[in-house]
Write a protein that holds these residues in place. Structure first.
Motif, PDB file in Angstrom:
ATOM      1  N   UNK A   1      10.477  -5.865  16.295  1.00  0.00           N
ATOM      2  CA  UNK A   1      10.827  -7.257  16.074  1.00  0.00           C
ATOM      3  C   UNK A   1      11.454  -7.438  14.746  1.00  0.00           C
ATOM      4  N   UNK A   2      10.831  -8.566  14.012  1.00  0.00           N
ATOM      5  CA  UNK A   2      11.290  -8.751  12.819  1.00  0.00           C
ATOM      6  C   UNK A   2      10.840  -7.690  11.736  1.00  0.00           C
ATOM      7  N   UNK A   3       9.858  -6.881  12.099  1.00  0.00           N
ATOM      8  CA  UNK A   3       9.490  -5.813  11.252  1.00  0.00           C
ATOM      9  C   UNK A   3       8.051  -6.146  10.409  1.00  0.00           C
ATOM     10  N   UNK A   4       7.642  -7.459  10.639  1.00  0.00           N
ATOM     11  CA  UNK A   4       6.622  -7.760   9.958  1.00  0.00           C
ATOM     12  C   UNK A   4       5.185  -6.840   9.884  1.00  0.00           C
ATOM     13  N   UNK A   5       4.887  -6.409  11.302  1.00  0.00           N
ATOM     14  CA  UNK A   5       3.716  -5.679  11.334  1.00  0.00           C
ATOM     15  C   UNK A   5       4.079  -4.285  10.732  1.00  0.00           C
ATOM     16  N   UNK A   6       5.255  -3.788  10.689  1.00  0.00           N
ATOM     17  CA  UNK A   6       5.635  -2.592   9.775  1.00  0.00           C
ATOM     18  C   UNK A   6       5.458  -2.784   8.641  1.00  0.00           C
ATOM     19  N   UNK A   7       5.922  -4.010   8.152  1.00  0.00           N
ATOM     20  CA  UNK A   7       5.894  -4.220   6.531  1.00  0.00           C
ATOM     21  C   UNK A   7       4.340  -4.487   6.088  1.00  0.00           C
ATOM     22  N   UNK A   8       3.553  -5.005   7.043  1.00  0.00           N
ATOM     23  CA  UNK A   8       2.222  -5.312   6.627  1.00  0.00           C
ATOM     24  C   UNK A   8       1.367  -3.829   6.539  1.00  0.00           C
ATOM     25  N   UNK A   9       1.702  -2.885   7.391  1.00  0.00           N
ATOM     26  CA  UNK A   9       1.232  -1.780   7.406  1.00  0.00           C
ATOM     27  C   UNK A   9       1.650  -0.695   6.141  1.00  0.00           C
ATOM     28  N   UNK A  10       2.887  -0.988   5.692  1.00  0.00           N
ATOM     29  CA  UNK A  10       3.645  -0.244   4.688  1.00  0.00           C
ATOM     30  C   UNK A  10       3.149  -0.847   3.423  1.00  0.00           C
ATOM     31  N   UNK A  11       2.763  -2.170   3.284  1.00  0.00           N
ATOM     32  CA  UNK A  11       2.201  -2.600   1.898  1.00  0.00           C
ATOM     33  C   UNK A  11       0.848  -2.182   1.654  1.00  0.00           C
ATOM     34  N   UNK A  12      -0.006  -2.274   2.889  1.00  0.00           N
ATOM     35  CA  UNK A  12      -1.503  -1.727   2.713  1.00  0.00           C
ATOM     36  C   UNK A  12      -1.678  -0.375   2.563  1.00  0.00           C
ATOM     37  N   UNK A  13      -0.542   0.507   2.898  1.00  0.00           N
ATOM     38  CA  UNK A  13      -0.737   1.945   2.744  1.00  0.00           C
ATOM     39  C   UNK A  13      -0.353   2.396   1.527  1.00  0.00           C
ATOM     40  N   UNK A  14      -0.213   1.514   0.518  1.00  0.00           N
ATOM     41  CA  UNK A  14       0.367   1.877  -0.832  1.00  0.00           C
ATOM     42  C   UNK A  14      -0.929   1.938  -1.886  1.00  0.00           C
ATOM     43  N   UNK A  15      -1.103   3.066  -2.536  1.00  0.00           N
ATOM     44  CA  UNK A  15      -2.097   3.129  -3.613  1.00  0.00           C
ATOM     45  C   UNK A  15      -2.181   1.847  -4.470  1.00  0.00           C
ATOM     46  N   UNK A  16      -0.940   1.202  -4.908  1.00  0.00           N
ATOM     47  CA  UNK A  16      -0.719   0.492  -5.747  1.00  0.00           C
ATOM     48  C   UNK A  16      -1.550  -1.079  -5.254  1.00  0.00           C
ATOM     49  N   UNK A  17      -1.713  -1.214  -3.996  1.00  0.00           N
ATOM     50  CA  UNK A  17      -2.247  -2.201  -3.479  1.00  0.00           C
ATOM     51  C   UNK A  17      -3.632  -2.254  -3.835  1.00  0.00           C
ATOM     52  N   UNK A  18      -4.220  -1.166  -3.619  1.00  0.00           N
ATOM     53  CA  UNK A  18      -5.771  -0.924  -4.108  1.00  0.00           C
ATOM     54  C   UNK A  18      -5.957  -1.218  -5.735  1.00  0.00           C
ATOM     55  N   UNK A  19      -4.963  -0.730  -6.615  1.00  0.00           N
ATOM     56  CA  UNK A  19      -5.133  -0.909  -7.982  1.00  0.00           C
ATOM     57  C   UNK A  19      -5.028  -2.467  -8.068  1.00  0.00           C
ATOM     58  N   UNK A  20      -4.035  -3.191  -7.724  1.00  0.00           N
ATOM     59  CA  UNK A  20      -3.921  -4.440  -7.897  1.00  0.00           C
ATOM     60  C   UNK A  20      -5.169  -5.254  -7.606  1.00  0.00           C
ATOM     61  N   UNK A  21      -5.434  -4.868  -6.362  1.00  0.00           N
ATOM     62  CA  UNK A  21      -6.810  -5.556  -6.078  1.00  0.00           C
ATOM     63  C   UNK A  21      -7.942  -5.280  -7.034  1.00  0.00           C
ATOM     64  N   UNK A  22      -8.414  -4.226  -7.246  1.00  0.00           N
ATOM     65  CA  UNK A  22      -9.459  -3.823  -8.132  1.00  0.00           C
ATOM     66  C   UNK A  22      -9.211  -4.628  -9.576  1.00  0.00           C
ATOM     67  N   UNK A  23      -8.026  -4.741  -9.875  1.00  0.00           N
ATOM     68  CA  UNK A  23      -7.732  -5.226 -11.072  1.00  0.00           C
ATOM     69  C   UNK A  23      -8.064  -6.580 -11.139  1.00  0.00           C
ATOM     70  N   UNK A  24      -7.670  -7.269 -10.282  1.00  0.00           N
ATOM     71  CA  UNK A  24      -8.099  -8.726 -10.072  1.00  0.00           C
ATOM     72  C   UNK A  24      -9.474  -8.825  -9.902  1.00  0.00           C
ATOM     73  N   UNK A  25     -10.250  -8.236  -9.131  1.00  0.00           N
ATOM     74  CA  UNK A  25     -11.684  -8.344  -8.938  1.00  0.00           C
ATOM     75  C   UNK A  25     -12.233  -8.119 -10.311  1.00  0.00           C
ATOM     76  N   UNK A  26     -12.002  -7.265 -11.079  1.00  0.00           N
ATOM     77  CA  UNK A  26     -12.337  -7.054 -12.406  1.00  0.00           C
ATOM     78  C   UNK A  26     -12.093  -8.143 -13.235  1.00  0.00           C
ATOM     79  N   UNK A  27     -11.120  -8.633 -13.126  1.00  0.00           N
ATOM     80  CA  UNK A  27     -10.585 -10.047 -14.117  1.00  0.00           C
ATOM     81  C   UNK A  27     -11.288 -11.257 -13.696  1.00  0.00           C
TER      82      UNK A  27
END
Length: 841
Positions: free
Chosen positions: A591-617
């Protein structure tokens, strides 16, 4: 010179060519080409040998065979007195050695490689700190540190010669944790048996989701309307997305699911315990650009917003900077950008009904009847106006209706008429008016026929936006039609006579009544009565979700040269970022690729780092990496990289449970420290970047209002439901006040609420006189001060209500003295305006 000859002899032609291709070209493309490629910053282009030899404002960039004297070499090693490139950091020793070797060997540039093509998916870039796979650092052994978090912090503090502050008092800590977890003040009589038990109770509170939903809504640029020209386009069901975020956070929906649902919740299979479709409001709620710009530009701007929100908000990367050119600092190309843009170009606005089909059909059919009848009445009124105006225009001057005669009198008495016809004799002027009427009528008919013929086919591509707005994707179909028009003087005169706003012969609904026949009057009256009956009988609007869905025919975009949607380059397949992909990124094919994009985004270690940094902030008032939405080369490096890595790993290890990570942080000694200063520490770390004390924080805009209502005893703590205007009568939590892109609440703006038109990484904090005046003069504050006064049973009680503590002897004496001159309302207002109330230690 013999050294140059020796270098050239040592490094043969084949070797120098290989050196260029394998090491020099990728290095220049990654570190220099962004500014000194096509952009030619300071007049310098480094994407060709000719550009290097020509140099910039200070002369040639290289002297082949002499690296030491080359400006480029001096700049990248930061040995030049003025030039320091790249600006963020000098080249490391290995890269500098490669460049030096290449220049000393004669700066060989293969003949076929006239211009460097940026190649960013290199191993070197993928080793950047925020791109590498997650690791879980072993906490250091530090005496006196109780938790792993404290061990990481104490190691840095000890190295800097800093002593952590003591544990905060129970009152301070209770107030702090209530603010951080629920955004509400402590309630008397709900004390927990120990701090861990208090943390668990607040994490389980329904108000936890309200507090932490607001943090995400800043990132999501949540709003309940858009700007449409000078008017406001409202989204009546926007609050359902907000409530979904609250519920998802209260349920501790895993963060990876939380993000994926907002990209592709309609495509995700499995039981997640709640409907994922409301999550699509992240993009379904805009911003949408409607008709404020031509459709190709509007759609491009909308896609740009989606890319910026997703990549900065979740990945901490400024991918949107690659819209017009390859990113100047990060390894992101225009092909990366338009690969993502293609996903959103293949996605459209969609409303998901929350009612049975028969209910929807009945509502839609009834609304169509109303619209059809309104159009019939409007067209009939317009027909009567035109016929009456034409009839009045045919009256000779001597027989004019008194109303029209009076208008002519004023018109002729005026000056500055921009046409020559008033110089004509009366009879000739009358003939000219009739001539212009007939010519205008003929031209309008020609236009009507031409427009009908030029209309796009029924299956022409259209974009549908909220509230039934629809536009052809082609810009202004039919606008290129050439048709005859009244000449300038005739048009100006016709406008003076017949324009609906102020024309001599133009009559409003009341003025036209005496010219209408009884039959015309009766017809209009009957239709108007029928319309009122229809409106009264209309069924209520059915509920729906603002969301998105795949278009029937997904498509790739072509690169927009210089970001111009009218200047197209090569096609960019829909795909993920190259630098974050293992090898060459594969095109999205579902399809549009949204589901594949969603999986690709959340497979990135940088996503966990960004989330942890925001929680700490949100818990410490300061992030570990000071640029929460930019983990690229121009972003701030984390002050505690090992701690950030540990927290990100723990988030993933705990199956993306945000509550689990928050609990671990709250139970550390670092969180429970006092905000009291230590003079010896201040001289070494006044900014508290090593977290040796707690940071004092002002209540944010929502908490200021909510805590004021709580103190007054007027706060309605009901969770969820439709939004309302944030006026003085609104007593629910501020989260449930309407957030507008068209006109944001003034009180929210005053206390640094972020713009809902763009993703926001963190709240700013200003201190301006108007904020103090708000507490002195604003009607909301005085109203709540009156309510506080009504529930105050004495000075001791009012202190307990506002501050959660008893007054000391001096405070009590001052309050008694104040009451002798003023009243309880004024005392309450003073207490609510105090720093102790407005700040959390």
């Amino acid at each position: 010179m013999w050294l140059i000859a020796a270098a050239a002899a040592t490094l043969g032609a084949a070797d120098t060519s290989a050196l260029f291709e394998e090491k020099v070209r990728p290095l220049l493309a990654a570190r220099c080409f962004g500014c000194h490629g096509a952009a030619k910053v300071s007049g310098l282009a480094l994407d060709s040998r000719e550009g290097m030899l020509a140099g910039g404002r200070l002369g040639p960039a290289i002297i082949p065979g002499d690296a030491q004297s080359s400006l480029l070499m001096q700049a990248v090693t930061h040995t030049h007195p003025r030039l320091k490139m790249p600006p963020a950091e000098r080249l490391d020793g290995r890269d500098a050695a490669v460049l030096r070797q290449w220049i000393d060997a004669g700066a060989v540039w293969p003949a076929h490689r006239t211009v460097i093509a940026a190649s960013v998916g290199t191993r070197r870039h993928q080793s950047f700190w925020s791109f590498v796979p997650l690791s879980k650092p072993q906490p250091p052994g530090v005496p006196g540190a109780r938790t792993n978090i404290d061990r990481f912090l104490r190691l840095k503090q000890n190295a800097a010669g800093l002593t952590p502050s003591a544990r905060a008092g129970l009152h301070t800590l209770t107030r702090r944790v209530h603010y951080d977890l629920t955004g509400l003040p402590p309630e008397p009589g709900k004390e927990a048996a120990g701090f861990p038990a208090l943390v668990d109770r607040l994490l389980a509170s329904p108000h936890f989701g309200e507090r932490w939903a607001r943090h995400w809504l800043d990132v999501a640029r949540y709003a309940e309307d858009d700007v449409l020209g000078l008017s406001q386009e409202k989204y009546p069901n926007a609050w359902r997305y907000r409530d979904w975020v609250v519920e998802a956070i209260n349920r501790d929906l895993p963060y990876d699911v939380f993000i994926r649902a907002q990209i592709a919740g309609d495509l995700m299979e499995g039981d997640y315990g709640l409907d994922l479709r409301p999550a699509l409001g992240l993009f379904g709620l805009g911003p949408w650009h409607y008709s404020i710009s031509p459709p190709p530009q509007a759609r491009a701007d909308e896609r740009h917003d989606r890319i910026d929100t997703l990549t900065r908000g979740v990945l901490g990367l400024t991918v949107a900077c690659a819209r017009c050119h390859d990113h100047k600092f990060d390894p992101i190309t225009m092909r990366d950008y338009y690969g993502l843009a293609g996903v959103f170009a293949s996605t459209e606005y969609r409303e998901y009904p929350l009612a049975p089909p028969e209910t929807m059909a009945a509502f839609d059919a009834h609304q169509k009847k109303i619209r059809d009848l309104e159009k019939r009445i409007k067209d009939l009124r317009q027909k009567h106006r035109e016929e009456t105006a034409n009839a009045l225009a045919r009256q000779p001057a001597a027989e004019r209706d008194p109303l029209i005669a009076e208008r002519w009198k004023k018109y002729l008495a005026g000056t500055g008429h921009e046409h020559p016809f008033l110089a004509l004799p009366a009879d000739a002027l009358q003939r000219k008016i009739l001539e212009i009427i007939e010519e205008k009528k003929a031209i309008d008919e020609e236009k009507r026929i031409a427009v009908e013929r030029s209309k796009p086919p029924r299956d022409a591509a259209k974009t549908r936006l909220p509230n039934g707005f629809e536009t052809y994707d082609e810009f202004c179909p039919g606008c290129d039609i050439v048709v005859r028009a009244l000449d300038r003087d005739k048009y100006v005169f016709w406008n003076d006579l017949f324009h609906e706003n102020g024309g001599i012969y133009s009559l409003n609904d009341e003025e036209i009544q005496r010219f209408l026949s009884s039959g015309a009057k009766q017809e209009l009256a009957v239709l108007q009565q029928e319309l009122e009956v229809l409106k009264k009988a209309a069924p209520p609007p059915y509920a729906f979700l603002h969301g998105i869905a795949d278009k029937p025919r997904p498509t790739n975009l072509r690169v927009h040269l210089r970001g111009d949607p009218y200047s197209l380059g090569e096609e960019a397949p829909r795909r993920f970022l190259e630098v974050l992909s293992a090898g060459q990124p594969q095109p999205f094919s579902e399809g549009s690729g949204r589901l594949q994009l969603a999986e690709a985004v959340m497979n990135q270690p940088i996503a966990a780092r960004v989330a942890a940094n925001r929680i700490w902030m949100h818990l410490f008032g300061r992030p570990l990496a000071a640029s929460p939405s930019n983990f690229g080369r121009f972003g701030e490096r984390p002050t505690h990289p090992e701690l950030l890595e540990y927290l990100a790993a723990r988030l993933v290890e705990e199956k993306w449970s945000v509550k689990a990570l928050i609990r671990e942080i709250l139970l550390s000694d670092a969180y429970q420290q006092s905000s009291d200063t230590i003079a010896a520490n201040e001289s070494k770390d006044a900014a508290n970047q090593w977290f040796w004390r707690a940071n004092r924080r002002r209540l944010d805009a929502e908490a200021l209002r909510d805590w004021t209502l709580a103190a007054a005893g007027t706060l309605d703590r009901t969770v969820g439901g439709p939004s309302a205007e944030l006026d003085d009568t609104f007593t629910r939590r501020t989260l449930y006040g309407r957030v507008s892109r068209f006109k944001l609440s003034e009180s929210l703006q005053l206390f640094d609420f972020p713009s809902p038109s763009i993703t926001s990484e963190k709240r700013g904090v200003t201190h301006v006189p108007l904020q103090r005046l708000f507490f002195l003069n604003n009607g909301f504050v005085t109203k709540q001060a009156e309510a506080l006064a009504a529930r105050a049973g004495g000075i001791d009680q009012v202190y307990r209500i506002v501050y959660g503590r008893d007054p000391d002897a001096e405070e009590k004496r001052l309050a008694e003295e104040f009451l002798r001159e003023s009243g309880w309302k004024e005392l309450g207002q003073v207490l609510l305006a105090s720093n102790e109330f407005l700040f959390v230690d």
